[in-house]
Design an enzyme around this catalytic site. Structure first.
Site, PDB file in Angstrom:
ATOM      1  N   GLU B  70      38.909  35.387  38.485  1.00 22.96           N
ATOM      2  CA  GLU B  70      39.579  34.137  38.878  1.00 22.96           C
ATOM      3  C   GLU B  70      39.232  32.975  37.969  1.00 22.96           C
ATOM      4  O   GLU B  70      40.104  32.233  37.552  1.00 22.96           O
ATOM      5  CB  GLU B  70      39.209  33.740  40.308  1.00 22.96           C
ATOM      6  CG  GLU B  70      40.113  34.293  41.389  1.00 22.96           C
ATOM      7  CD  GLU B  70      39.829  35.745  41.657  1.00 22.96           C
ATOM      8  OE1 GLU B  70      38.815  36.246  41.163  1.00 22.96           O
ATOM      9  OE2 GLU B  70      40.626  36.378  42.359  1.00 22.96           O
ATOM     10  N   HIS B 139      37.858  35.550  54.614  1.00 24.06           N
ATOM     11  CA  HIS B 139      39.262  35.625  54.224  1.00 24.06           C
ATOM     12  C   HIS B 139      40.136  34.677  55.031  1.00 24.06           C
ATOM     13  O   HIS B 139      41.348  34.791  54.991  1.00 24.06           O
ATOM     14  CB  HIS B 139      39.801  37.044  54.425  1.00 24.06           C
ATOM     15  CG  HIS B 139      39.412  37.992  53.339  1.00 24.06           C
ATOM     16  ND1 HIS B 139      38.168  38.532  53.245  1.00 24.06           N
ATOM     17  CD2 HIS B 139      40.113  38.472  52.298  1.00 24.06           C
ATOM     18  CE1 HIS B 139      38.110  39.330  52.190  1.00 24.06           C
ATOM     19  NE2 HIS B 139      39.271  39.315  51.590  1.00 24.06           N
TER      20      HIS B 139
END
Lengths: 440, 347
Positions: B70, B139
């Site tokens: 990322e 999440h």
């Protein structure tokens, strides 16, 4: 095709260089870094590479080996070249250009130190004294469209890339005539005209940015079909950054996608007060290139001509579409990490060792020994640069600070933040667009 | 201008996923500088199938599958934006974007300012945000308040398919960094879409909210999935005689303060609804905005409905308790409607 650096060989004629010095030169000896890799090994490798510099075996055919210190101009003590006109590494014009650029960098940084202690400059200022050979060696080979991405130690990269001393000095003084109107400061030099894409405070932050600019060059050539777009990006960063995850992520992606980028490590052995050897499991940074499938090169970063030779090859590779290169320049910063750093941890003997290898002195010696220019011409350059810097300081001093209204400007490229309408114009410019109640 | 959601004149229905896919398709066709980059966007057709078919149509140079890096690929996207392209960076969820948040904030959001307009960053960061179903604490985080606090970013939160189309087009065409917070549970929701919204140049303005349902007794602000819950709550409240005005924020930054204030000046009561954590949340900002601009108009204290102040639990019943439900919104609206009575009695 095992010789991605073959053109270097073509340039370096045997007669010009030191012959058979083996192992580390005496000057590299110092208790702290007895391992011989530091310090130029002073030899051109024309064919078989000694085992320790050969890369790890890689499936890739090209670019997976390393080269150590290409040329050995300055270290040569015996006048081997006196017999016949040698093939010099630079012409007179090039030599003087390099000299002028390095003197500009050095004089500018010295003036910054003076101005800081007089209170004209403030905040974090990181000076580049001693490392000029790296900036000049690489950036003077670039075109205006090529990109440079740097760290917080970016004044000299900006100057080498073409940003005027006036603009950089004003920026440091926080005046509105600065290259970023005083909004960026020492650590955030940006210039669209000269393709200087920053100036970043976080180490490692610039590396993905540079990789993205290289991605854009490749995209423009292959997707947008701008056939002559061969722009190269050069990313400068330090030894401390080479332990950061983003560095490895980008080595991977640059090699994976064969991006036109050169990763230049300015290994000055110190990250503030953390010695490179204390922070890194394997201090030989150039080795990390082949692990990702690109050549890793180690070069003496105190010698601008050596850096330039390596840079020519690395930039050439990138321009031809052969992919990235990792270049480790062994260099040194004569001052502390920043102007606030008392610099107590570095051994004076180490500082003296590198001070003796001052790149400007070395280039001057080369120019004089090869009669490329006279003492008077060099002095004239010194004087000219002094005047340029004086003028820059006066200009910055006389410039106004930013007006109050400038505080809220430039947050967005979009003037008021409402986006672009279906007709492709900024919504806030449409006279019928008002703030107020939402559409229902 | 179409009224309401155009139920009676809807040309067709579309899921949010299809809406997003259609925008990516149209914008990539219209401007060759737009490209999509992220994990699984290409051959996998998108982790949530939002980029389905795009690799086949545009090829691997424009739909770039990245390694799991990322920080690296977000930075690459920002660098590409600096140098002239218009990237769309997809995060599999915005939770993973935390590994790249340095680039979103420091090299994307702040750069136009630091460079005084030299370098602008026309990039879109998009992906699912907030809670999904049973995916656990790492999440399920909602980042609207985090990105909403940062100058230099625009933060958009679509609810319906029409929102998704208009706001994503606006984001891609915008010259500044836009954080586009989608919602995984909304991807499959089907909405009627007007003919106007299907037009390839349909863009919604950034920084303008939408009044989804008009009312006169209480204002309910919400964004993303919570808009749906608020509309259902409004139905229930209507049966009990409370007319609720539901505002779909659409844009967290810039926040449409004028619309919210105008609505509260009309209804005199406010309930803010969000999925994220309460402290320093979106509701806190909206509440303060009302206090600053419309204090005299309030007939009751402002109520904020938020997610519970705990990391998201896994067990299904605990997760339900940790997220706002329709009943919570209904109860809050009732509280703000009756609360003025006891206060008047003690005055």
């Amino acid at each position: 095709m095992s010789a991605a650096f073959s053109s270097v060989r073509a340039v370096c004629h045997p007669g010009s260089f030191a012959g058979e010095k083996r192992g580390p030169p005496a000057t590299a000896a110092s208790g702290k870094f007895a391992s011989g890799f530091l310090g130029s090994s002073g030899k051109v490798w024309f064919g078989a590479l000694p085992a320790y510099v050969r890369a790890a075996p890689s499936a890739r055919r090209r670019g997976s080996f390393s080269v150590v210190a290409v040329s050995d101009v300055v270290k040569e003590k015996k006048p081997k070249r006196s017999s016949s006109p040698p093939d010099l590494l630079v012409t007179k014009e090039e030599g003087l250009e390099l000299y002028e650029d390095m003197v500009l960098g050095r004089t500018f940084e010295d003036m910054c130190a003076q101005m800081y202690y007089r209170g004209k400059m403030f905040g974090f200022v990181h000076l580049y004294n001693g490392q000029e050979a790296v900036s000049t060696g690489f950036i003077k080979l670039l075109k205006q469209e090529d990109c440079v991405v740097s760290t917080y130690r970016d004044h000299v990269h900006a100057l080498s890339k073409g940003v005027s001393s006036r603009a950089v000095m004003s920026e440091l003084f926080g005046k509105t005539t600065g290259c970023c109107r005083g909004q960026g400061g020492s650590m955030h030099m940006f210039s669209k005209e000269h393709n200087l894409l920053g100036g970043f405070a976080f180490i490692g932050e610039g590396i993905p940015i540079a990789t993205g600019a290289a991605f854009t060059s490749k995209y423009r050539r292959e997707v947008l079909k701008e056939a002559d777009c061969d722009h190269v990006t050069v990313a400068f960063f330090g030894d401390g950054t080479c332990n950061n995850g983003q560095f490895y992520e980008c080595l991977n992606m640059a090699a994976l996608w064969k991006l036109p980028i050169v990763f230049v490590v300015e290994n000055n052995l110190w990250a503030i007060g953390m010695s490179h050897l204390r922070a890194t499991s394997d201090p030989q940074i150039w080795k990390k290139g082949p692990a990702f499938g690109m050549p890793g090169v180690h070069v003496d970063g105190m010698d601008v001509l050596k850096v330039r030779e390596v840079a020519k090859e690395a930039i050439g590779r990138a321009r031809r579409g052969e992919g990235p290169t990792l270049v480790e320049c062994e260099t040194y910063r004569f001052r502390g990490h920043s102007l606030a750093d008392p610099d107590e941890l570095r051994d004076p003997a180490e500082k003296a060792h590198y001070a003796a290898r001052d790149p400007i002195v070395a280039l001057k010696k080369y120019i004089r020994e090869n009669n490329l220019a006279s003492e008077a011409e060099l002095k004239a350059i010194d004087k000219k640069i002094d005047e340029v810097i004086e003028d820059a300081v006066e200009f910055a001093d006389a410039s106004p600070p930013p007006s109050r209204s400038q505080l809220l400007e430039n947050v967005f490229a979009d003037p008021k933040g409402f986006g672009i309408g279906p007709d492709g114009r900024y919504r806030c410019e449409d006279p019928k667009f008002t703030e107020g109640t939402a559409h229902v | 201008m179409m009224r309401f959601q155009g139920y009676t004149t809807a040309a067709k229905e579309m899921t949010v996923r299809e809406a997003l896919n259609s925008v990516l398709d149209e914008e990539m066709s219209a401007d060759p500088r737009v490209f999509l980059m992220g994990e699984e966007v290409g051959e996998y057709q998108g982790a949530y199938k939002v980029s389905k078919g795009l690799l086949q149509k545009f090829g691997p140079e424009r739909v770039v599958d990245t390694p799991i890096t990322e920080a690296g690929f977000t930075g690459i996207g920002v660098g590409a934006a600096y140098y002239g392209l218009r990237p769309v960076v997809e995060f599999m969820t915005f939770n993973f974007a935390m590994q790249a948040i340095d680039h979103i904030i420091n090299s994307a959001a702040k750069t136009n300012y630091m460079s005084a307009g030299n370098i602008s960053v026309p990039i879109v960061f998009r992906g699912p945000n907030g809670a999904a179903a049973g995916v656990g604490a790492q999440h399920s985080h909602c980042y609207a308040a985090w990105y909403g606090s940062c100058p230099g970013l625009k933060v958009l939160v679509p609810y319906s398919s029409e929102d998704a189309r208009g706001l994503l087009k606006a984001a891609i065409r915008d010259p500044d960094p836009v954080v586009f917070l989608e919602n995984e549970l909304m991807y499959g929701e089907r909405f009627p879409v007007s003919a106007e919204a299907l037009d390839s140049s349909f863009c919604l303005p950034i920084g303008k909210a939408k009044i989804e349902r008009e009312g006169k007794d209480v204002t309910i602000t919400a964004f993303s999935k919570m808009v749906g819950l608020s509309l259902e709550a409004a139905e229930i409240l209507a049966k009990e005689g409370i007319s609720a005005e539901v505002i779909n924020l659409r844009s967290i930054r810039p926040l449409d303060r004028s619309t919210i204030n105008a609505s509260v000046r009309k209804t005199n009561r406010l309930v803010t609804v969000e999925e994220g954590f309460p402290q320093h949340g979106v509701g806190a900002e909206i509440g303060m905005s009302i206090v600053e601009d419309s204090f005299g108009y309030l007939d009751a204290p402002i109520e904020r409905i938020t997610g519970a102040d705990v990391p998201m639990p896994y067990a299904a019943n605990l997760e339900r308790m940790a997220l706002p439900q329709i009943e919570d919104i209904v109860r809050a609206a009732k509280r703000v409607c009756y609360r003025s009575v006891p206060m008047a009695a003690t005055a």
